[in-house]
Design a protein around this motif. Structure first.
Motif, PDB file in Angstrom:
ATOM      1  N   PRO A 160      -5.991 -11.698  21.791  1.00  8.61           N
ATOM      2  CA  PRO A 160      -4.830 -12.603  21.880  1.00  8.61           C
ATOM      3  C   PRO A 160      -4.342 -13.070  20.519  1.00  8.61           C
ATOM      4  O   PRO A 160      -3.132 -13.216  20.313  1.00  8.61           O
ATOM      5  CB  PRO A 160      -5.362 -13.763  22.722  1.00  8.61           C
ATOM      6  CG  PRO A 160      -6.507 -13.191  23.502  1.00  8.61           C
ATOM      7  CD  PRO A 160      -7.127 -12.160  22.615  1.00  8.61           C
ATOM      8  N   ARG A 166       0.626 -16.818  28.148  1.00  9.28           N
ATOM      9  CA  ARG A 166      -0.711 -16.266  28.373  1.00  9.28           C
ATOM     10  C   ARG A 166      -1.636 -17.284  29.020  1.00  9.28           C
ATOM     11  O   ARG A 166      -2.405 -16.961  29.941  1.00  9.28           O
ATOM     12  CB  ARG A 166      -1.285 -15.809  27.025  1.00  9.28           C
ATOM     13  CG  ARG A 166      -2.695 -15.253  27.081  1.00  9.28           C
ATOM     14  CD  ARG A 166      -3.165 -14.864  25.685  1.00  9.28           C
ATOM     15  NE  ARG A 166      -3.358 -16.029  24.834  1.00  9.28           N
ATOM     16  CZ  ARG A 166      -4.478 -16.756  24.800  1.00  9.28           C
ATOM     17  NH1 ARG A 166      -5.488 -16.443  25.600  1.00  9.28           N
ATOM     18  NH2 ARG A 166      -4.585 -17.778  23.979  1.00  9.28           N
ATOM     19  N   ARG A 207      -1.723 -12.676  30.270  1.00  9.05           N
ATOM     20  CA  ARG A 207      -1.293 -12.108  28.993  1.00  9.05           C
ATOM     21  C   ARG A 207       0.053 -11.415  29.094  1.00  9.05           C
ATOM     22  O   ARG A 207       0.895 -11.530  28.196  1.00  9.05           O
ATOM     23  CB  ARG A 207      -2.342 -11.120  28.470  1.00  9.05           C
ATOM     24  CG  ARG A 207      -2.072 -10.634  27.047  1.00  9.05           C
ATOM     25  CD  ARG A 207      -3.175  -9.703  26.583  1.00  9.05           C
ATOM     26  NE  ARG A 207      -3.190  -8.470  27.343  1.00  9.05           N
ATOM     27  CZ  ARG A 207      -2.427  -7.412  27.046  1.00  9.05           C
ATOM     28  NH1 ARG A 207      -1.618  -7.448  26.006  1.00  9.05           N
ATOM     29  NH2 ARG A 207      -2.490  -6.307  27.766  1.00  9.05           N
TER      30      ARG A 207
END
Length: 507
Positions: free
Chosen positions: A8, A108, A113
């Motif tokens: 991420p 997210r 996501r």
């Protein structure tokens, strides 16, 4: 659309860099062309020159329309880059990068996501994002504080409780207020949140009992941020300067509540944003509304607090600005990030509905997104080349050569005349009611000076045969006149105050 970045944090930086590349396209070629850009660049440069950081000036006269934080930031970037025409655009560029990163991270965290990816891309695809974030205006800089306020409140209200993020949001709103008075807007998110929390909707966090003091502490944090500018200003006012008192009254009262309730510029009807702004500037989200609105209704019927808080805030922002008598297309840009965030989770569902063959739908979506973003990137480089340099710049260079840098009296002037001036200037206040007559009287006392006057009504005081045309800007043709052009028809007493100003280092 799949961005194959499993980490991420890596994905977050990918979108930040992407936003800088897209929103920064053409940086260095862009010229301050509209009156807002000319004004804010000029105020920042004058701050650097005169050192008056807490009370801004425009050509020596106090400028009381906006708080100074944006101008401080531009001045800082001028000092760092030594490139004023680049520094002007950096605050909005940074705001765009931070907004894109925040939307990815919130999407997210609130959903998954893929929603974060879509949120970042949808924001970069929205027309108003480019319309605001590629300019040197306060509203682009305000977006930084707005999105930090939204992000902090969402982390606290929807993903918390997390008081640290709440206090960061409050600080951001405080800095937003000293950028532009409407910096408090993220606080309106507390209204739909309070309803959802009271009714027990899903997706919102019920705060622990006994947290009243923590809530009020947020107000103190916001006030502390505001005090960065307001406290020194009050100290200056307390010293008794007439100009500083007038400035404080103007910026704290007339330019806030009075302007909101009874605006004297940009007056538009209640429906202005819905009829003239949203249909153009909220593309491509506008095209999705026939599917989004019924989907939002179903989510609200299922008591999804995330949708209520975000969508409710968008509605409150629209209502807030629609009630005001003064409206400009850029005012409702703060609502775009939240609208993007509440729209992004539904895009995969819409693609499946539009295309029974899912891979085909994904291919179309990816292709259109890439094409759209590439088009905006190309536009960023092409548009500045087509626009060229600011016509005020060429005019003021020609005027300086024609007058051999003599004192120049400005009549009905615009900010471009001041920003690009190459010689000493004289004026009698930006809102002088008799500028033409006052210029004549000044030239009679100072026969070596010249005046720059618009064609309209010039013949009332000057002989057009002895005037020299120097170009068309600001919807007027401008003429250069000397004392010999006085036709003797105008008489007026000079105003009590004449402002003299000269750039130490002209642009």
């Amino acid at each position: 659309m799949r961005i194959r970045l499993a980490n991420p944090r890596l994905a977050l930086w990918f979108f930040v860099v992407l936003s800088v590349l897209l929103l920064g396209a053409g940086l260095g070629w862009r010229q301050p062309l509209n009156v807002d850009e000319e004004r804010f660049l000029g105020v920042a440069l004058e701050m650097l020159q005169n050192g008056a950081w807490f009370i801004p000036h425009r050509a020596g006269e106090i400028y009381a329309d906006k708080p100074p934080l944006f101008m401080w930031t531009v001045a800082l970037f001028v000092q760092l880059t030594h490139l004023p025409k680049v520094a002007l655009y950096l605050p909005a560029l940074i705001a765009g990068a931070v907004t894109t990163g925040c939307l990815y991270d919130l999407g997210r965290r609130l959903w998954r996501r893929r929603v974060g990816v879509i949120s970042a891309l949808l924001f970069l695809c929205t027309y108003q994002s480019y319309s605001i974030l590629q300019t040197g205006q306060i509203d682009g800089f305000l977006a930084l504080w707005t999105v930090l306020g939204i992000y902090g409140l969402c982390r606290h209200l929807l993903l918390g409780p997390d008081w640290r993020w709440y206090y960061l949001a409050c600080a951001a709103m405080g800095f937003g207020i000293i950028s532009k008075g409407v910096g408090f807007l993220p606080a309106l998110m507390l209204i739909p949140y309070a309803y959802a929390a009271r009714k027990g909707w899903s997706g919102v966090v019920a705060m622990p009992s006994g947290s009243t003091k923590k809530w009020w502490l947020g107000l103190l944090v916001a006030l502390a941020a505001i005090a960065v500018w307001l406290l020194p200003l009050l100290v200056i006012v307390a010293q008794g300067s007439t100009d500083s008192v007038a400035y404080a009254q103007e910026i704290l009262f007339r330019q806030t509540a009075s302007r909101y309730a009874n605006a004297w510029d940009h007056r538009e009807p209640f429906w202005y944003f819905f009829v003239q702004v949203i249909p153009k500037y909220w593309i491509p989200i506008l095209f999705m509304l026939p599917w989004l609105v019924p989907a939002w209704r179903k989510q609200l019927l299922r008591h999804d607090g995330r949708v209520l808080v975000l969508l409710g805030w968008v509605v409150l922002v629209l209502v807030f600005f629609s009630i005001s008598t003064g409206k400009r297309k850029l005012y409702i840009f703060p609502a775009v990030p939240a609208l993007v965030l509440v729209s992004a989770p539904l895009i995969p569902w819409m693609l499946r509905r539009w295309f029974s063959n899912r891979p085909k739908g994904r291919t179309v979506f990816v292709s259109l997104t890439v094409l759209w973003l590439c088009a905006w990137c190309v536009r960023g480089f092409v548009e500045p080349r087509l626009e060229g340099i600011n016509p005020h710049e060429s005019m003021m260079r020609e005027v300086a050569m024609a007058t051999q840098n003599a004192d120049l009296v400005l009549v009905d002037w615009r900010e471009g005349h001041w920003v690009f001036a190459q010689q000493p200037l004289v004026h009698f206040g930006f809102k002088d009611t008799q500028p033409l007559e006052h210029s004549v009287m000044w030239l009679r006392i100072h026969p070596k000076a010249f005046a720059l006057v618009p064609a309209q009504d010039m013949s009332r005081c000057y002989d057009p045969q002895k005037a020299r045309s120097v170009g068309d800007t600001s919807r007027a043709e401008w003429f250069l006149v000397g004392a010999d052009a006085d036709n003797g028809q105008c008489q007026a007493a000079l105003p009590d105050k004449a402002y003299r100003f000269a750039w130490q280092t002209p642009l």
